[in-house]
Design a protein around this motif. Structure first.
Motif, PDB file in Angstrom:
ATOM      1  N   MET A   1       0.995  -1.118  -0.132  1.00  0.00           N
ATOM      2  CA  MET A   1      -0.167   0.116  -0.161  1.00  0.00           C
ATOM      3  C   MET A   1       0.696   1.371   0.211  1.00  0.00           C
ATOM      4  N   SER A   2       0.786   2.297  -1.104  1.00  0.00           N
ATOM      5  CA  SER A   2       1.339   3.318  -0.907  1.00  0.00           C
ATOM      6  C   SER A   2       0.783   4.488  -0.325  1.00  0.00           C
ATOM      7  N   VAL A   3       1.742   5.111   0.619  1.00  0.00           N
ATOM      8  CA  VAL A   3       1.467   6.213   1.472  1.00  0.00           C
ATOM      9  C   VAL A   3       1.949   7.498   0.821  1.00  0.00           C
ATOM     10  N   TYR A   4       1.114   8.466   0.918  1.00  0.00           N
ATOM     11  CA  TYR A   4       1.313   9.632   0.174  1.00  0.00           C
ATOM     12  C   TYR A   4       0.830  10.797   1.170  1.00  0.00           C
ATOM     13  N   VAL A   5       1.402  12.048   0.961  1.00  0.00           N
ATOM     14  CA  VAL A   5       1.040  13.228   1.844  1.00  0.00           C
ATOM     15  C   VAL A   5      -0.004  14.118   0.904  1.00  0.00           C
ATOM     16  N   VAL A   6      -1.054  14.366   1.616  1.00  0.00           N
ATOM     17  CA  VAL A   6      -2.245  15.108   1.003  1.00  0.00           C
ATOM     18  C   VAL A   6      -1.652  16.671   1.035  1.00  0.00           C
ATOM     19  N   CYS A   7      -1.802  17.549   0.253  1.00  0.00           N
ATOM     20  CA  CYS A   7      -1.584  18.812   0.009  1.00  0.00           C
ATOM     21  C   CYS A   7      -2.222  19.629   0.855  1.00  0.00           C
ATOM     22  N   PRO A   8      -1.616  20.584   1.753  1.00  0.00           N
ATOM     23  CA  PRO A   8      -2.248  21.517   2.712  1.00  0.00           C
ATOM     24  C   PRO A   8      -2.790  22.493   2.098  1.00  0.00           C
ATOM     25  N   MET A   9      -2.502  22.616   0.861  1.00  0.00           N
ATOM     26  CA  MET A   9      -3.040  23.930   0.034  1.00  0.00           C
ATOM     27  C   MET A   9      -4.299  23.579  -0.491  1.00  0.00           C
ATOM     28  N   CYS A  10      -4.673  22.607  -1.355  1.00  0.00           N
ATOM     29  CA  CYS A  10      -5.839  22.319  -2.147  1.00  0.00           C
ATOM     30  C   CYS A  10      -6.605  21.002  -1.364  1.00  0.00           C
ATOM     31  N   GLU A  11      -5.686  20.257  -0.457  1.00  0.00           N
ATOM     32  CA  GLU A  11      -6.377  19.357   0.274  1.00  0.00           C
ATOM     33  C   GLU A  11      -7.010  17.997  -0.623  1.00  0.00           C
ATOM     34  N   GLN A  12      -6.428  17.980  -1.685  1.00  0.00           N
ATOM     35  CA  GLN A  12      -6.943  16.978  -2.780  1.00  0.00           C
ATOM     36  C   GLN A  12      -5.433  16.226  -3.495  1.00  0.00           C
ATOM     37  N   GLY A  13      -4.659  17.158  -3.750  1.00  0.00           N
ATOM     38  CA  GLY A  13      -3.444  16.598  -4.498  1.00  0.00           C
ATOM     39  C   GLY A  13      -2.293  15.866  -3.698  1.00  0.00           C
ATOM     40  N   ARG A  14      -1.639  15.012  -4.327  1.00  0.00           N
ATOM     41  CA  ARG A  14      -0.636  14.070  -3.758  1.00  0.00           C
ATOM     42  C   ARG A  14       0.591  15.066  -3.586  1.00  0.00           C
ATOM     43  N   VAL A  15       1.207  15.223  -2.676  1.00  0.00           N
ATOM     44  CA  VAL A  15       2.782  16.024  -2.768  1.00  0.00           C
ATOM     45  C   VAL A  15       3.772  15.129  -2.779  1.00  0.00           C
ATOM     46  N   GLU A  16       4.704  14.979  -3.785  1.00  0.00           N
ATOM     47  CA  GLU A  16       5.731  14.055  -3.822  1.00  0.00           C
ATOM     48  C   GLU A  16       6.937  14.862  -4.596  1.00  0.00           C
ATOM     49  N   THR A  17       8.069  14.077  -4.642  1.00  0.00           N
ATOM     50  CA  THR A  17       9.152  14.756  -4.746  1.00  0.00           C
ATOM     51  C   THR A  17       9.624  14.647  -6.146  1.00  0.00           C
ATOM     52  N   TYR A  18      10.254  15.984  -6.784  1.00  0.00           N
ATOM     53  CA  TYR A  18      10.556  15.922  -8.072  1.00  0.00           C
ATOM     54  C   TYR A  18      11.844  16.801  -8.540  1.00  0.00           C
ATOM     55  N   ARG A  19      12.499  16.473  -9.366  1.00  0.00           N
ATOM     56  CA  ARG A  19      13.807  16.804  -9.764  1.00  0.00           C
ATOM     57  C   ARG A  19      13.582  17.667 -11.021  1.00  0.00           C
ATOM     58  N   VAL A  20      14.272  18.690 -10.854  1.00  0.00           N
ATOM     59  CA  VAL A  20      14.056  19.710 -12.276  1.00  0.00           C
ATOM     60  C   VAL A  20      15.266  19.113 -13.375  1.00  0.00           C
TER      61      VAL A  20
END
Length: 73
Positions: free
Chosen positions: A1-20
């Motif tokens: 089961m994947s665990v992810y963080v819910v965005c505190p701004m929109c309370e809908q999206g997933r906050v994940e790590t990205y690289r530019v």
């Protein structure tokens, strides 16, 4: 089961790590509202930025194509 963080701004999206891709910079990003935070920063609804601004400040196109998701451990 994947665990992810819910965005505190929109309370809908997933906050994940990205690289530019062009710069190698790593950040936390909501996949719904495009809010950003530094890696390791507390996710806050008062201390955040937007990916479009982040990329434009670096002379890059404000597109998701400029990013690659960083897989977790």
């Amino acid at each position: 089961m994947s665990v992810y963080v819910v965005c505190p701004m929109c309370e809908q999206g997933r906050v994940e790590t990205y690289r530019v891709k062009a710069t190698g910079e790593v950040l936390q990003l909501c996949d719904e509202c495009d809010s950003t935070w530094d890696v390791g920063a507390e996710l806050s609804a008062t201390e955040f930025g937007f990916i479009e601004d982040f990329l434009k400040e670096r002379g890059l196109d404000p597109l998701w194509a400029e990013l690659e998701r960083v897989e977790g451990p």
